[in-house]
Design an enzyme around this catalytic site. Structure first.
Site, PDB file in Angstrom:
ATOM      1  N   SER A 410     -11.630 -27.464 -17.729  1.00  0.00           N
ATOM      2  CA  SER A 410     -11.552 -28.248 -16.497  1.00  0.00           C
ATOM      3  C   SER A 410     -11.934 -29.700 -16.740  1.00  0.00           C
ATOM      4  O   SER A 410     -11.801 -30.519 -15.835  1.00  0.00           O
ATOM      5  CB  SER A 410     -12.439 -27.636 -15.421  1.00  0.00           C
ATOM      6  OG  SER A 410     -13.739 -27.465 -15.905  1.00  0.00           O
ATOM      7  N   HIS A 431      -4.983 -25.817 -16.153  1.00  0.00           N
ATOM      8  CA  HIS A 431      -6.258 -25.706 -15.438  1.00  0.00           C
ATOM      9  C   HIS A 431      -6.050 -24.915 -14.149  1.00  0.00           C
ATOM     10  O   HIS A 431      -5.458 -25.424 -13.197  1.00  0.00           O
ATOM     11  CB  HIS A 431      -6.801 -27.125 -15.167  1.00  0.00           C
ATOM     12  CG  HIS A 431      -8.092 -27.135 -14.430  1.00  0.00           C
ATOM     13  ND1 HIS A 431      -8.523 -28.207 -13.690  1.00  0.00           N
ATOM     14  CD2 HIS A 431      -9.063 -26.195 -14.306  1.00  0.00           C
ATOM     15  CE1 HIS A 431      -9.686 -27.934 -13.145  1.00  0.00           C
ATOM     16  NE2 HIS A 431     -10.032 -26.728 -13.506  1.00  0.00           N
ATOM     17  N   GLU A 443      -3.237 -27.206 -12.337  1.00  0.00           N
ATOM     18  CA  GLU A 443      -3.252 -28.590 -12.834  1.00  0.00           C
ATOM     19  C   GLU A 443      -2.930 -28.527 -14.326  1.00  0.00           C
ATOM     20  O   GLU A 443      -3.774 -28.147 -15.136  1.00  0.00           O
ATOM     21  CB  GLU A 443      -4.648 -29.185 -12.588  1.00  0.00           C
ATOM     22  CG  GLU A 443      -4.738 -30.681 -12.788  1.00  0.00           C
ATOM     23  CD  GLU A 443      -6.179 -31.197 -12.604  1.00  0.00           C
ATOM     24  OE1 GLU A 443      -7.138 -30.490 -12.961  1.00  0.00           O
ATOM     25  OE2 GLU A 443      -6.329 -32.322 -12.104  1.00  0.00           O
ATOM     26  N   ASN A 481     -11.168 -32.947 -10.813  1.00  0.00           N
ATOM     27  CA  ASN A 481     -12.609 -33.001 -11.053  1.00  0.00           C
ATOM     28  C   ASN A 481     -13.113 -34.415 -11.277  1.00  0.00           C
ATOM     29  O   ASN A 481     -14.274 -34.721 -11.011  1.00  0.00           O
ATOM     30  CB  ASN A 481     -12.987 -32.105 -12.230  1.00  0.00           C
ATOM     31  CG  ASN A 481     -13.011 -30.643 -11.821  1.00  0.00           C
ATOM     32  OD1 ASN A 481     -13.014 -30.343 -10.617  1.00  0.00           O
ATOM     33  ND2 ASN A 481     -12.992 -29.741 -12.771  1.00  0.00           N
TER      34      ASN A 481
END
Ligand code: 3H9
Length: 698
Positions: A410, A431, A443, A481
């Site tokens: 991530s 991801h 992702e 993130n």
């Protein structure tokens, strides 16, 4: 090419709607239907009419672009076509294939009878676009299947398989050859002199409906539909079908449709619909780049994430091997997968045979040597660069030469992982979001050397697995993130300044987030958040709040420990004075004078950092379009879809205003409040984000 083809199959007229890609009911189709119906009615040799869609697809709805432009309400409207259909003296039968949705299904509901193939799905998904069905859908569905089924199906917008539609009485027959069976049904109706079944006149299901049904349903969806317009209008409209005279019910639905169509929520959801589709287009990866066929997959790691990813493959019918080196860990992982499937079966969301089939496609293995047949291997081990590198060295050795090696990291650097393999062009990030078998976002992360075919494969894979794929560039935290870091930190700064966890979460949930930022932290685990934070490089003029660390020191790891930013009874979160004491001590230590923070400031303070980092991500090319960022936030981070995503929200608020707010807050809140250069530039020139459609077309 005409949008509606007229043909004869003996004594049955066939009206075939041909308007690629999904045979939407555009103006030309409606005109074609008016002409086709007139021709069929006038044709002496025709005893019945079958309506179908070209290419095995019944129309998937009104044309969404026409709803935005207003053309959908230009005569002949769907309602005009339907009035012409209801005036028929010959049987009309719909032959449903593919996805008969929205206005398409409303057209079918206006026919006297409906036949579908076993693979057809039907439904009224308008709510997902912030709309209610506007062509009698709420009225006819309710008359055919009853108010309870209508409430469930239309407020969720979920498609129904043909078998369920048959049970509910929405369709009349299932046949492999829907068109042939529709023509046969029309002939039978004539031969046996059946009265024409006009669905808008059926009364059986709408007689003596108790008002309590609607009150109970409103309560049931109160949390899910919080802040939205369309679900409530759908309930009102279904209630109107049961309580008002026919013409009034139809008029009421119409008024609600117009109100929703003119709402900002409809515009935002239309943006999300097109942004999700646009996100699949990658410059340089055109249709000439053929994705690798993924017939077999493998996942490294049978933890929560690895198990969830394996379930995604199995659910899509792709055999998958799951590797854990220790038999114990593998056993635990497989047991968790089995438990998850059993849970879905007991909740009624998965039929037992489908669960069994999915489980049979998952095979546990304990040696790398057993991964040689996989076309893609997804690594989902502990988030540590050295561990990942070791896994990729092994994988490179055993995987088939054509196989793609993907990492579910991530935050970590894809290029550093690719560098330990002999095939960096085949290395890519995939991801997934937890729980991987539920969350829609995928992702995908492009490494510096990921090939066009590798990218095409993981984007296509996203669709195969029923996900919404978005491509991100390789950087710390990728799109989602990286933005989250600023959002999460700001929430803690607000705590230091005087806010409480309850206030922050209440404000963000009031805005429409599925969960506020501190409740999310507790769910994900504060230890996990802390670990990720430790791996982050901060700019020199930035800091993290010590609150998270102090909570950790007191064992407040989050929901799993029964305490974090809140105290938990089951899943219910309860404000905890001990947390406030911890926060107040931090404020004291940092010499911050606590104050009452207005709700509006909380919203500003949390949304602007998302937008600002989004602008940097866009400027650096980490995201290809602003719309991609919205798709990430809506599908992976609980941002309310009906607000369109953070970038869309900012554009609606006005980029100039966003910059002014940031400049106002910058002196007291630090360097992170300096507007991103792209944001400043767009605000100064009055332009919107690159990659968001012109608002005039919405
Ligand atoms: C409605 O009906 C209102 C009425 O009640 C009342 C009116 C008065 N219009 O999704 P895909 C395009 S509201 C225009 O990638 P799939 C889509 O943009 C409507 N375009 O394919 C894409 O274009 P591109 C209610 C549409 O196989 C291409 O078709 N209906 C429409 O994964 C392929 O789409 C809905 O909400 C449309 N209605 O999935 C259904 N639909 O290639 C919306 C699609 O240029 N559609 N496009 O990117 C869907 O759910 C999916 O498209 C469907 C196919 C399941 C049909």
């Amino acid at each position: 090419m005409p949008a509606v083809n007229y043909a004869r199959a003996g004594d049955v007229a066939i009206l075939e709607i041909a308007n690629p890609p999904v045979n939407a009911l555009s103006l030309a189709v409606r005109e074609g239907l008016m002409e086709g119906l007139a021709q069929a009615y006038a044709d002496q040799g025709v005893v019945a009419v079958a309506i179908c869609g070209a290419g095995g697809m019944f129309p998937a709805g009104a044309d969404i672009n026409e709803i935005a432009s207003g053309l959908a309400l230009t005569a002949p409207m769907i309602l005009d076509v339907q009035a012409r259909m209801e005036a028929a003296t010959k049987p009309l039968v719909a032959a449903l294939e593919g996805n008969a949705l929205g206005g398409g299904f409303e057209l079918a509901l206006t026919c006297h009878w409906r036949v579908a193939t076993p693979a057809t799905t039907v439904g009224l998904p308008e709510v997902k676009l912030g709309l209610i069905p506007g062509a009698g859908g709420t009225q006819r569905f309710t008359r055919l299947a009853g108010p309870q089924a209508a409430l469930e199906a239309i407020t969720s917008g979920a498609p129904l398989p043909a078998s369920r539609a048959l049970e509910l009485g929405l369709i009349d027959r299932i046949a492999d050859d829907a068109l042939g069976a529709a023509a046969a049904l029309g002939r039978q109706a004539v031969r046996e002199r059946w009265p024409l079944r006009i669905t808008s006149e059926l009364k059986e299901h709408i007689r003596e409906v108790s008002g309590g049904l609607f009150t109970a349903f409103r309560q049931k969806i109160a949390a899910r539909a919080r802040g939205q317009l369309a679900p409530w209008k759908i309930i009102d409209s279904i209630e109107a079908a049961c309580t008002r005279p026919k013409a009034e019910g139809f008029r009421f639905e119409r008024d609600c449709f117009i109100e929703c169509r003119d709402s900002p929520q409809r515009r935002a959801l239309t943006h999300v619909f097109f942004a999700e589709r646009e996100a699949r287009r990658i410059p340089g990866v055109g249709p000439e780049v053929k994705p690798l066929a993924v017939a077999r997959a493998a996942v490294i790691g049978a933890g929560t994430m690895g198990g969830g990813i394996a379930m995604c493959f199995a659910n899509a019918g792709i055999p998958v091997r799951v590797l854990e080196l220790s038999a114990d860990a593998l056993g635990r992982g497989l047991a968790l997968i089995a438990k998850n499937y059993a849970g879905s079966v007991s909740r009624g969301s998965l039929a037992p045979p489908r669960a069994e089939r999915a489980l049979s496609l998952i095979q546990g293995v304990t040696g790398y040597g057993e991964l040689g047949e996989a076309d893609i291997v997804i690594e989902a081990v502990f988030e540590d660069m050295n561990v990942k590198k070791e896994v990729f060295v092994q994988l490179d050795r055993v995987a088939a030469p054509q196989a793609i090696l993907a990492t579910n990291t991530s935050t970590l650097d894809i290029d550093a992982i690719a560098a330990v393999t002999s095939r960096p062009e085949k290395v890519v990030g995939t991801h997934f979001f937890s729980p991987a078998n539920v969350m829609r976002l995928l992702e995908n992360v492009r490494g510096a050397r990921s090939s066009a075919q590798t990218l095409a494969t993981v984007m296509a894979l996203g669709k195969t697995l029923g996900k919404v794929p978005v491509l991100a560039g390789n950087c710390d935290g990728f799109i989602g993130n990286r933005m989250l870091m600023y959002y999460g930190s700001e929430a803690e700064f607000l705590l230091e300044e005087g806010a409480t966890p309850e206030q922050i979460d209440r404000v963000m949930e009031g805005f429409g987030f599925a969960m506020g930022p501190l409740a999310v932290r507790d769910l994900a685990g504060n230890d996990v958040g802390f670990l990720i934070r430790k791996g982050r490089k901060l700019p020199p003029d930035e800091r993290f709040s010590p609150i998270l660390e102090r909570l950790m020191e007191r064992g407040r790891l989050g929901q799993k420990a029964g305490k974090g930013f809140y105290r938990y009874e089951g899943r219910t979160r309860i404000a905890d004075p001990e947390v406030l004491a911890i926060i107040e001590a931090v404020s004291r230590d940092l010499k911050i004078r606590r104050r009452q923070i207005p709700d509006e400031e909380i919203l500003d303070r949390l949304l602007h950092p998302l937008v600002n980092e989004g602008a940097r991500i866009l400027d650096e090319g980490i995201a290809l379009r602003a719309g991609d960022i919205d798709v990430v936030y809506v599908n992976g981070y609980g941002f309310p879809a009906w607000r369109g995503g953070p970038m869309y929200w900012a554009e609606q608020a006005g980029l100039k205003r966003v910059v002014e707010t940031m400049q106002r807050l910058a002196p007291s809140h630090g360097a992170r409040w300096r507007p991103a250069p792209l944001l400043e530039q767009l605000a100064a020139t009055g332009h919107g984000w690159p990659g968001i459609r012109d608002p005039k077309s919405r």
